[in-house]
Design a protein around this motif. Structure first.
Motif, PDB file in Angstrom:
ATOM      1  N   MET A   1     -28.853   5.999  17.883  1.00 25.90           N
ATOM      2  CA  MET A   1     -28.566   6.633  16.596  1.00 25.90           C
ATOM      3  C   MET A   1     -29.258   7.987  16.533  1.00 25.90           C
ATOM      4  O   MET A   1     -30.449   8.096  16.802  1.00 25.90           O
ATOM      5  CB  MET A   1     -29.048   5.739  15.450  1.00 25.90           C
ATOM      6  N   ARG A   2     -28.505   9.011  16.180  1.00 31.39           N
ATOM      7  CA  ARG A   2     -29.054  10.361  16.149  1.00 31.39           C
ATOM      8  C   ARG A   2     -29.812  10.593  14.845  1.00 31.39           C
ATOM      9  O   ARG A   2     -29.293  10.347  13.763  1.00 31.39           O
ATOM     10  CB  ARG A   2     -27.925  11.379  16.283  1.00 31.39           C
ATOM     11  N   THR A   3     -31.040  11.065  14.966  1.00 29.02           N
ATOM     12  CA  THR A   3     -31.856  11.354  13.787  1.00 29.02           C
ATOM     13  C   THR A   3     -31.551  12.759  13.279  1.00 29.02           C
ATOM     14  O   THR A   3     -31.182  13.646  14.066  1.00 29.02           O
ATOM     15  CB  THR A   3     -33.350  11.250  14.114  1.00 29.02           C
ATOM     16  N   PRO A   4     -31.681  12.998  11.982  1.00 30.19           N
ATOM     17  CA  PRO A   4     -31.413  14.343  11.451  1.00 30.19           C
ATOM     18  C   PRO A   4     -32.423  15.359  11.959  1.00 30.19           C
ATOM     19  O   PRO A   4     -33.537  15.010  12.350  1.00 30.19           O
ATOM     20  CB  PRO A   4     -31.532  14.142   9.929  1.00 30.19           C
ATOM     21  N   SER A   5     -32.008  16.623  11.951  1.00 34.99           N
ATOM     22  CA  SER A   5     -32.884  17.685  12.435  1.00 34.99           C
ATOM     23  C   SER A   5     -34.086  17.847  11.515  1.00 34.99           C
ATOM     24  O   SER A   5     -34.094  17.366  10.373  1.00 34.99           O
ATOM     25  CB  SER A   5     -32.116  19.006  12.513  1.00 34.99           C
ATOM     26  N   LEU A   6     -35.098  18.547  12.028  1.00 38.22           N
ATOM     27  CA  LEU A   6     -36.313  18.749  11.254  1.00 38.22           C
ATOM     28  C   LEU A   6     -36.023  19.574  10.004  1.00 38.22           C
ATOM     29  O   LEU A   6     -36.600  19.337   8.945  1.00 38.22           O
ATOM     30  CB  LEU A   6     -37.365  19.445  12.132  1.00 38.22           C
ATOM     31  N   ARG A   7     -35.122  20.537  10.135  1.00 34.92           N
ATOM     32  CA  ARG A   7     -34.779  21.353   8.957  1.00 34.92           C
ATOM     33  C   ARG A   7     -34.143  20.502   7.865  1.00 34.92           C
ATOM     34  O   ARG A   7     -34.460  20.640   6.679  1.00 34.92           O
ATOM     35  CB  ARG A   7     -33.836  22.480   9.370  1.00 34.92           C
ATOM     36  N   VAL A   8     -33.226  19.613   8.274  1.00 39.38           N
ATOM     37  CA  VAL A   8     -32.563  18.759   7.283  1.00 39.38           C
ATOM     38  C   VAL A   8     -33.576  17.817   6.634  1.00 39.38           C
ATOM     39  O   VAL A   8     -33.561  17.589   5.419  1.00 39.38           O
ATOM     40  CB  VAL A   8     -31.425  17.965   7.953  1.00 39.38           C
ATOM     41  N   ARG A   9     -34.487  17.272   7.452  1.00 37.44           N
ATOM     42  CA  ARG A   9     -35.488  16.359   6.909  1.00 37.44           C
ATOM     43  C   ARG A   9     -36.431  17.072   5.948  1.00 37.44           C
ATOM     44  O   ARG A   9     -36.753  16.558   4.873  1.00 37.44           O
ATOM     45  CB  ARG A   9     -36.270  15.720   8.049  1.00 37.44           C
ATOM     46  N   LEU A  10     -36.883  18.280   6.317  1.00 40.50           N
ATOM     47  CA  LEU A  10     -37.749  19.040   5.419  1.00 40.50           C
ATOM     48  C   LEU A  10     -37.014  19.406   4.137  1.00 40.50           C
ATOM     49  O   LEU A  10     -37.577  19.353   3.039  1.00 40.50           O
ATOM     50  CB  LEU A  10     -38.235  20.305   6.126  1.00 40.50           C
ATOM     51  N   LEU A  11     -35.737  19.772   4.286  1.00 41.57           N
ATOM     52  CA  LEU A  11     -34.943  20.116   3.104  1.00 41.57           C
ATOM     53  C   LEU A  11     -34.834  18.915   2.176  1.00 41.57           C
ATOM     54  O   LEU A  11     -34.986  19.039   0.951  1.00 41.57           O
ATOM     55  CB  LEU A  11     -33.557  20.584   3.552  1.00 41.57           C
ATOM     56  N   ALA A  12     -34.598  17.733   2.758  1.00 37.49           N
ATOM     57  CA  ALA A  12     -34.486  16.525   1.939  1.00 37.49           C
ATOM     58  C   ALA A  12     -35.820  16.165   1.302  1.00 37.49           C
ATOM     59  O   ALA A  12     -35.889  15.804   0.118  1.00 37.49           O
ATOM     60  CB  ALA A  12     -33.974  15.364   2.801  1.00 37.49           C
ATOM     61  N   VAL A  13     -36.907  16.285   2.078  1.00 35.54           N
ATOM     62  CA  VAL A  13     -38.234  15.925   1.557  1.00 35.54           C
ATOM     63  C   VAL A  13     -38.640  16.847   0.418  1.00 35.54           C
ATOM     64  O   VAL A  13     -39.257  16.417  -0.558  1.00 35.54           O
ATOM     65  CB  VAL A  13     -39.272  15.977   2.701  1.00 35.54           C
ATOM     66  N   ILE A  14     -38.288  18.141   0.528  1.00 33.92           N
ATOM     67  CA  ILE A  14     -38.692  19.101  -0.501  1.00 33.92           C
ATOM     68  C   ILE A  14     -37.761  19.055  -1.701  1.00 33.92           C
ATOM     69  O   ILE A  14     -38.209  19.060  -2.856  1.00 33.92           O
ATOM     70  CB  ILE A  14     -38.743  20.519   0.099  1.00 33.92           C
TER      71      ILE A  14
END
Length: 458
Positions: A1-14
């Motif tokens: 399973m492919r994990t989301p990119s760091l940018r997407v994760r940071l965007l979601a977290v923020i």
């Protein structure tokens, strides 16, 4: 399973908490704006009521002043409606049908009293005020009722809330833009590091020396440590392969020479003699190969929590039983057991270690006549001790004796016996020690014992 990119994760977290907080702020802003509008419009409505009451007293109910008319028509929240009853309850001025007050409103309360009601099918906010008046023919308390549509107040509150939502939306959009493009810029050193590592060859295990941000220093240190461990492992395996090739070269050549000599023997007696020598050489080569494999297995196979429990005393009895028939008649082999001796590990590897201890005592003890295996339990530890009455091993030679392919003299053997014992001991989280004795050699292996509670659970 492919994990989301760091940018997407940071965007979601923020953005996720920002959106939740913004929704809560929007709700709070609407509620606060509604209360603010209610207070402001109620004050306007009350001011209009006082103005009407003043004009009624001044003109004895004939008319309202222009200022009051302007207040009624231009008040915040829309037009204000009014109704005035004289002291005797008769209609004086205003709209003929005022909103009906709720049943709980006290008609004698001088007020001002605010309440919600309906007028001509619309929700309205009402204030009722009773003022002392003198209209010439009668004097007493006149009732002034003014009201205003509630819809205007709601529209005002929604307008304030919409402005807040617009500001918050712009703020969230700006944060998303900054995070999306800012993270790309901030992660550029990681991309450069990835490119630098990708350009390396598989043989290049040098430490990464390029500057990196503080947040990545831990990853780089871990990578450097991993590179160093891999390099040591490769060097160790290369050295082992080289040493093994060197150790096997002579025995294999000897087996080949004896085989050729047996083939070319001139007589049956000579052939039998050379075949016997060939069998002995083949056994030696087989034992050396087995020791090499055991040594590598013991070195690189780690102890696991799912390893079965094994009885060290039973393993000692099995190994001793296999050796009694092959030992010289002058050598006796004894097993002494004191208490439970359960440990966790690999029975085959443990048996190989015990076998090498016996071989070492018989081969290098030279004058050995008695070998004893002792197994005992002391608290949370199980100890296995081999003692012999041979020539013995000096304490200052012990470290060299456990090194791979290391021999203290010119005697027979591969130099792997005690190395295998040490590797098996390390693999089972044990400790290998040489004890000082007046005569012979006494070597102990100490292992963590398996507790009785754990045994009952299994």
């Amino acid at each position: 399973m492919r994990t989301p990119s760091l940018r997407v994760r940071l965007l979601a977290v923020i953005l996720a908490p920002l959106i939740v907080i913004s929704a809560l702020v929007g709700i709070w802003r609407f509620v606060d704006a509604s209360r603010t509008a209610e207070r402001l419009f109620d004050r306007t409505l009350l001011a209009a009521s006082f103005a009407i009451a003043k004009d009624v007293v001044t003109t004895e109910g004939e008319m309202l002043s222009q200022t009051t008319w302007d207040t009624l028509n231009d008040a915040a929240g829309g037009q204000i409606y009014y109704h005035v009853n004289g002291p005797d309850g008769s209609f004086v001025i205003g709209y003929a049908t005022p909103p009906v007050p709720p049943a709980e409103i006290d008609a004698q309360d001088p007020g001002p009293i605010f309440y919600n009601s309906q007028h001509l099918g619309e929700d309205v906010r009402v204030v009722r005020l009773r003022e002392e008046t003198d209209m010439g023919w009668v004097s007493g308390l006149s009732t002034v009722t003014t009201w205003q549509r509630i819809e205007a107040r709601r529209a005002f509150a929604w307008d304030l809330a919409r402005r807040t939502v617009v500001v918050i939306t712009i703020l969230i959009g700006s944060v998303a833009f900054v995070v999306w493009f800012g993270v790309r810029y901030g992660l550029r050193p990681l991309a450069d590091l990835q490119s630098a590592i990708a350009m390396r060859s598989p043989d290049d295990l040098r430490e990464i020396a390029r500057p990196v941000p503080n947040e990545v220093e831990g990853i780089v240190r871990t990578l450097n440590s991993l590179f160093s461990q891999v390099e040591r492992q490769i060097s160790s395996k290369d050295a082992f392969i080289s040493d093994a090739a060197h150790q096997l070269r002579n025995p294999v050549a000897g087996v080949l020479s004896l085989a050729e000599a047996a083939r070319d023997a001139k007589s049956e007696a000579s052939r039998r003699q050379r075949i016997a020598l060939l069998v002995t050489a083949a056994r030696h080569t087989s034992r050396l190969t087995q020791q090499l494999l055991s040594y590598e297995r013991a070195r690189y196979q780690e102890l696991g929590s799912d390893d079965p429990r094994i009885d060290l005393a039973e393993i000692c009895r099995d190994v001793a039983g296999r050796n009694r028939g092959s030992l010289q008649p002058r050598i006796s082999l004894h097993v002494m057991v004191d208490g439970e001796a359960w440990v966790r590990g690999d029975a085959a590897m443990m048996g190989e270690a015990i076998q090498n201890l016996i071989d070492n005592a018989v081969t290098h003890g030279k004058t050995t006549t008695k070998v004893t295996l002792e197994v005992s339990r002391n608290g949370h530890q199980v100890r296995l001790t081999l003692s012999d009455d041979g020539e013995g091993l000096a304490a200052n030679d012990f470290d060299k004796a456990v090194e791979r392919f290391s021999q203290l003299g010119d005697g027979p053997g591969s130099g792997l016996g005690l190395s295998i014992v040490k590797a098996v001991c390390d693999r089972h989280e044990g400790v290998l020690t040489l004890e000082e004795v007046p005569r012979g050699t006494r070597i102990s292996m100490t292992f963590p014992a398996v507790e009785e509670v754990a045994l009952a659970a299994e």
